[in-house]
Design a protein around this motif. Structure first.
Motif, PDB file in Angstrom:
ATOM      1  N   THR A  82       0.880  -1.108  -0.070  1.00 26.71           N
ATOM      2  CA  THR A  82      -0.132   0.174   0.061  1.00 26.71           C
ATOM      3  C   THR A  82       0.946   1.061   0.167  1.00 26.71           C
ATOM      4  O   THR A  82       0.610   2.312  -0.774  1.00 26.71           O
ATOM      5  N   ARG A  83       1.928   1.203   0.979  1.00 22.71           N
ATOM      6  CA  ARG A  83       2.889   2.263   0.942  1.00 22.71           C
ATOM      7  C   ARG A  83       3.695   2.686  -0.529  1.00 22.71           C
ATOM      8  O   ARG A  83       3.758   3.631  -1.202  1.00 22.71           O
ATOM      9  N   MET A  84       4.062   1.502  -1.180  1.00 26.09           N
ATOM     10  CA  MET A  84       4.779   1.509  -2.335  1.00 26.09           C
ATOM     11  C   MET A  84       3.858   2.012  -3.129  1.00 26.09           C
ATOM     12  O   MET A  84       4.432   3.073  -4.202  1.00 26.09           O
ATOM     13  N   VAL A  85       2.572   1.763  -3.246  1.00 22.17           N
ATOM     14  CA  VAL A  85       1.931   2.077  -4.615  1.00 22.17           C
ATOM     15  C   VAL A  85       1.560   3.658  -4.295  1.00 22.17           C
ATOM     16  O   VAL A  85       1.621   4.391  -5.056  1.00 22.17           O
ATOM     17  N   ALA A  86       1.296   4.084  -3.030  1.00 20.62           N
ATOM     18  CA  ALA A  86       1.256   5.684  -2.704  1.00 20.62           C
ATOM     19  C   ALA A  86       2.467   6.405  -3.008  1.00 20.62           C
ATOM     20  O   ALA A  86       2.376   7.556  -3.486  1.00 20.62           O
ATOM     21  N   MET A  87       3.655   5.897  -2.857  1.00 20.00           N
ATOM     22  CA  MET A  87       4.935   6.236  -3.124  1.00 20.00           C
ATOM     23  C   MET A  87       4.875   6.588  -4.602  1.00 20.00           C
ATOM     24  O   MET A  87       5.440   7.598  -5.130  1.00 20.00           O
ATOM     25  N   TYR A  88       4.381   5.558  -5.334  1.00 18.64           N
ATOM     26  CA  TYR A  88       4.285   5.653  -6.795  1.00 18.64           C
ATOM     27  C   TYR A  88       3.651   6.933  -7.316  1.00 18.64           C
ATOM     28  O   TYR A  88       3.947   7.763  -7.978  1.00 18.64           O
ATOM     29  N   MET A  89       2.329   6.860  -6.688  1.00 13.23           N
ATOM     30  CA  MET A  89       1.526   7.993  -7.189  1.00 13.23           C
ATOM     31  C   MET A  89       1.971   9.331  -6.824  1.00 13.23           C
ATOM     32  O   MET A  89       1.854  10.435  -7.364  1.00 13.23           O
ATOM     33  N   ASN A  90       2.560   9.366  -5.582  1.00 16.23           N
ATOM     34  CA  ASN A  90       2.995  10.637  -5.202  1.00 16.23           C
ATOM     35  C   ASN A  90       4.145  11.136  -6.110  1.00 16.23           C
ATOM     36  O   ASN A  90       4.292  12.332  -6.433  1.00 16.23           O
ATOM     37  N   ASN A  91       5.117  10.305  -6.642  1.00 18.49           N
ATOM     38  CA  ASN A  91       6.182  10.562  -7.578  1.00 18.49           C
ATOM     39  C   ASN A  91       5.400  11.232  -8.913  1.00 18.49           C
ATOM     40  O   ASN A  91       5.900  11.897  -9.621  1.00 18.49           O
ATOM     41  N   ARG A  92       4.153  10.276  -9.316  1.00 19.82           N
ATOM     42  CA  ARG A  92       3.586  10.776 -10.493  1.00 19.82           C
ATOM     43  C   ARG A  92       3.325  12.505 -10.385  1.00 19.82           C
ATOM     44  O   ARG A  92       3.163  13.301 -11.272  1.00 19.82           O
ATOM     45  N   ALA A  93       2.589  12.715  -9.088  1.00 18.90           N
ATOM     46  CA  ALA A  93       2.323  14.019  -8.896  1.00 18.90           C
ATOM     47  C   ALA A  93       3.410  14.891  -9.197  1.00 18.90           C
ATOM     48  O   ALA A  93       3.158  15.955  -9.648  1.00 18.90           O
ATOM     49  N   ALA A  94       4.374  14.628  -8.390  1.00 21.26           N
ATOM     50  CA  ALA A  94       5.810  15.540  -8.638  1.00 21.26           C
ATOM     51  C   ALA A  94       6.085  15.671 -10.098  1.00 21.26           C
ATOM     52  O   ALA A  94       6.580  16.714 -10.563  1.00 21.26           O
ATOM     53  N   GLU A  95       6.177  14.657 -10.707  1.00 24.91           N
ATOM     54  CA  GLU A  95       6.268  14.571 -12.389  1.00 24.91           C
ATOM     55  C   GLU A  95       5.519  15.413 -12.977  1.00 24.91           C
ATOM     56  O   GLU A  95       5.914  16.272 -13.856  1.00 24.91           O
ATOM     57  N   ALA A  96       4.195  15.515 -12.594  1.00 33.89           N
ATOM     58  CA  ALA A  96       3.288  16.310 -13.129  1.00 33.89           C
ATOM     59  C   ALA A  96       3.439  17.918 -12.950  1.00 33.89           C
ATOM     60  O   ALA A  96       3.325  19.033 -13.545  1.00 33.89           O
ATOM     61  N   TRP A 107      -4.607  15.188  -8.959  1.00 34.07           N
ATOM     62  CA  TRP A 107      -5.314  14.004  -8.821  1.00 34.07           C
ATOM     63  C   TRP A 107      -4.292  12.736  -8.410  1.00 34.07           C
ATOM     64  O   TRP A 107      -4.715  11.755  -7.659  1.00 34.07           O
ATOM     65  N   TRP A 108      -2.974  12.710  -8.958  1.00 28.91           N
ATOM     66  CA  TRP A 108      -2.122  11.942  -8.343  1.00 28.91           C
ATOM     67  C   TRP A 108      -1.716  11.952  -6.743  1.00 28.91           C
ATOM     68  O   TRP A 108      -1.761  10.882  -6.162  1.00 28.91           O
ATOM     69  N   ALA A 109      -1.670  13.201  -6.359  1.00 31.59           N
ATOM     70  CA  ALA A 109      -1.654  13.427  -4.854  1.00 31.59           C
ATOM     71  C   ALA A 109      -2.785  13.063  -4.272  1.00 31.59           C
ATOM     72  O   ALA A 109      -2.621  12.457  -2.975  1.00 31.59           O
ATOM     73  N   ARG A 110      -3.808  13.233  -4.522  1.00 27.00           N
ATOM     74  CA  ARG A 110      -4.937  13.010  -3.944  1.00 27.00           C
ATOM     75  C   ARG A 110      -5.168  11.492  -3.783  1.00 27.00           C
ATOM     76  O   ARG A 110      -5.541  10.844  -2.845  1.00 27.00           O
ATOM     77  N   ALA A 111      -4.789  10.693  -4.994  1.00 29.91           N
ATOM     78  CA  ALA A 111      -5.058   9.195  -5.197  1.00 29.91           C
ATOM     79  C   ALA A 111      -3.863   8.663  -3.826  1.00 29.91           C
ATOM     80  O   ALA A 111      -4.159   7.597  -3.483  1.00 29.91           O
ATOM     81  N   ALA A 112      -2.779   9.072  -3.972  1.00 27.13           N
ATOM     82  CA  ALA A 112      -1.656   8.798  -2.989  1.00 27.13           C
ATOM     83  C   ALA A 112      -2.060   8.832  -1.403  1.00 27.13           C
ATOM     84  O   ALA A 112      -1.936   8.085  -0.547  1.00 27.13           O
ATOM     85  N   VAL A 113      -2.848  10.032  -1.182  1.00 26.45           N
ATOM     86  CA  VAL A 113      -3.378  10.426   0.270  1.00 26.45           C
ATOM     87  C   VAL A 113      -4.478   9.183   0.457  1.00 26.45           C
ATOM     88  O   VAL A 113      -4.569   8.486   1.590  1.00 26.45           O
ATOM     89  N   LEU A 114      -5.354   8.842  -0.690  1.00 26.33           N
ATOM     90  CA  LEU A 114      -6.407   8.065  -0.197  1.00 26.33           C
ATOM     91  C   LEU A 114      -5.978   6.584  -0.326  1.00 26.33           C
ATOM     92  O   LEU A 114      -6.632   5.809   0.509  1.00 26.33           O
ATOM     93  N   GLN A 115      -4.900   6.396  -1.037  1.00 25.91           N
ATOM     94  CA  GLN A 115      -4.030   5.057  -1.145  1.00 25.91           C
ATOM     95  C   GLN A 115      -3.749   4.715   0.347  1.00 25.91           C
ATOM     96  O   GLN A 115      -3.585   3.666   0.808  1.00 25.91           O
ATOM     97  N   ASP A 116      -3.007   5.926   1.005  1.00 28.81           N
ATOM     98  CA  ASP A 116      -2.166   5.519   2.223  1.00 28.81           C
ATOM     99  C   ASP A 116      -2.216   6.845   3.035  1.00 28.81           C
ATOM    100  O   ASP A 116      -1.567   7.848   2.874  1.00 28.81           O
ATOM    101  N   ARG A 117      -3.375   6.692   4.034  1.00 29.91           N
ATOM    102  CA  ARG A 117      -3.617   8.071   4.676  1.00 29.91           C
ATOM    103  C   ARG A 117      -2.536   8.295   5.764  1.00 29.91           C
ATOM    104  O   ARG A 117      -2.597   9.429   6.338  1.00 29.91           O
ATOM    105  N   ALA A 118      -1.589   7.489   6.118  1.00 32.37           N
ATOM    106  CA  ALA A 118      -0.441   7.795   7.135  1.00 32.37           C
ATOM    107  C   ALA A 118       0.773   8.120   6.361  1.00 32.37           C
ATOM    108  O   ALA A 118       1.679   8.174   6.811  1.00 32.37           O
ATOM    109  N   TYR A 119       0.749   8.357   5.064  1.00 31.29           N
ATOM    110  CA  TYR A 119       2.036   8.570   4.195  1.00 31.29           C
ATOM    111  C   TYR A 119       2.252  10.163   4.216  1.00 31.29           C
ATOM    112  O   TYR A 119       1.488  10.710   3.518  1.00 31.29           O
ATOM    113  N   ALA A 120       3.080  10.364   4.977  1.00 28.92           N
ATOM    114  CA  ALA A 120       3.251  12.031   5.426  1.00 28.92           C
ATOM    115  C   ALA A 120       3.412  12.734   3.839  1.00 28.92           C
ATOM    116  O   ALA A 120       3.070  13.987   3.733  1.00 28.92           O
ATOM    117  N   ASP A 121       4.708  12.195   3.228  1.00 27.69           N
ATOM    118  CA  ASP A 121       4.980  13.058   2.168  1.00 27.69           C
ATOM    119  C   ASP A 121       3.861  13.336   1.076  1.00 27.69           C
ATOM    120  O   ASP A 121       3.862  14.242   0.334  1.00 27.69           O
TER     121      ASP A 121
END
Length: 273
Positions: A82-96, A107-121
């Motif tokens: 779950t955290r790995m997928v959230a990290m991937y989504m967060n990376n896509r947000a940064a790329e965008a 939308w990528w950052a929002r998806a990362a938050v919904l994927q793992d609500r404990a992922y601070a970054d």
């Protein structure tokens, strides 16, 4: 990160045990325009099967796509998928964000938050997106959520210091800035900024010394190598200048940049010969 996730997917399909880890090697930094990117390190371990292919063996094989120096002692922390997928989504947000696709970044950052609500970054990235859209209240809320999960998150502290200063909330800006200085005495790209100022002032020795300090922590940012090429060229070291210009071309992220550096390199070679 993508390669680690892909490796894990193939391994699971083959029936192998899979675990993901963050690795505590020194962080590196990247940059795109005025966006500074923090790069962390992850890898994947696979559980070996016995010769009979019926039971798992006792050892894990770790696959790391970023070389770690030999005999370098590292600590790892296992994270779930779950955290790995959230990290991937967060990376896509940064790329965008890096190419000004702010809506896609949201939308990528929002998806990362919904994927793992404990992922601070992920909250910090969402805060940067909100700030780009002029939604200062939402930006502050997201960044403060980062600090609620990770009180020493220097990325969020620095972003909040900047946000407070832009809003004229100077006392809070000073408080966050002091907190950041305690945790991170030397800011990312600090030597790069000073080196480029020295370069513009014609102090090529100082520029060289400052930019050389920036090569490793910035993960070979192409403009650092360009600055070094200019500094060494003006110091009469054309061979080293050519080497850094080659590195600038190799580490540039667009074809336009690569073509520009290639042309400059050909000009330099013509000057030498």
């Amino acid at each position: 990160l993508s390669l680690a996730i892909m490796t894990g997917a193939f391994a699971k399909e083959l029936g192998l045990g899979v675990r993901y880890q963050t690795v505590n090697v020194a962080s590196t930094w990247g940059r795109s325009g005025n966006l500074v990117l923090h790069n962390s390190h992850v890898n994947v371990s696979l559980k070996k099967l016995s010769a009979t292919m019926l039971i798992y063996g006792d050892e894990w094989i770790t696959i790391d796509f970023i070389p770690v120096p030999e005999f370098y002692r590292v600590r790892t922390q296992v994270i779930d998928e779950t955290r790995m997928v959230a990290m991937y989504m967060n990376n896509r947000a940064a790329e965008a964000l890096a190419i000004d696709r702010v809506d896609a970044a949201y939308w990528w950052a929002r998806a990362a938050v919904l994927q793992d609500r404990a992922y601070a970054d992920a909250y910090n990235t969402l805060g940067v997106v909100y700030r780009r859209r002029g939604e200062s209240q939402w930006a502050e809320a997201a960044m403060r959520r980062t600090l609620a999960l990770d009180p020493d998150n220097t990325n969020a502290i620095g972003n909040l210091a900047s946000l407070m200063q832009r809003q004229g909330r100077l006392a809070e800006a000073v408080e966050f800035s002091a907190r950041l200085e305690r945790l991170q005495p030397e800011l990312p790209f600090q030597n790069f900024e000073r080196g480029m100022l020295a370069l513009r002032a014609g102090d090529y020795r100082l520029a060289r010394d400052l930019l050389e300090k920036e090569v490793k922590p910035t993960n070979d940012y192409h403009e650092v190598h360009l600055g070094l090429a200019i500094a060494y060229l003006n110091l009469g070291d054309t061979a080293t200048a050519a080497r850094h210009l080659t590195l600038a071309r190799e580490n540039s992220s667009t074809r336009r940049q690569q073509a520009l550096y290639a042309a400059k390199l050909e000009q330099l070679k013509a000057m030498v010969h």
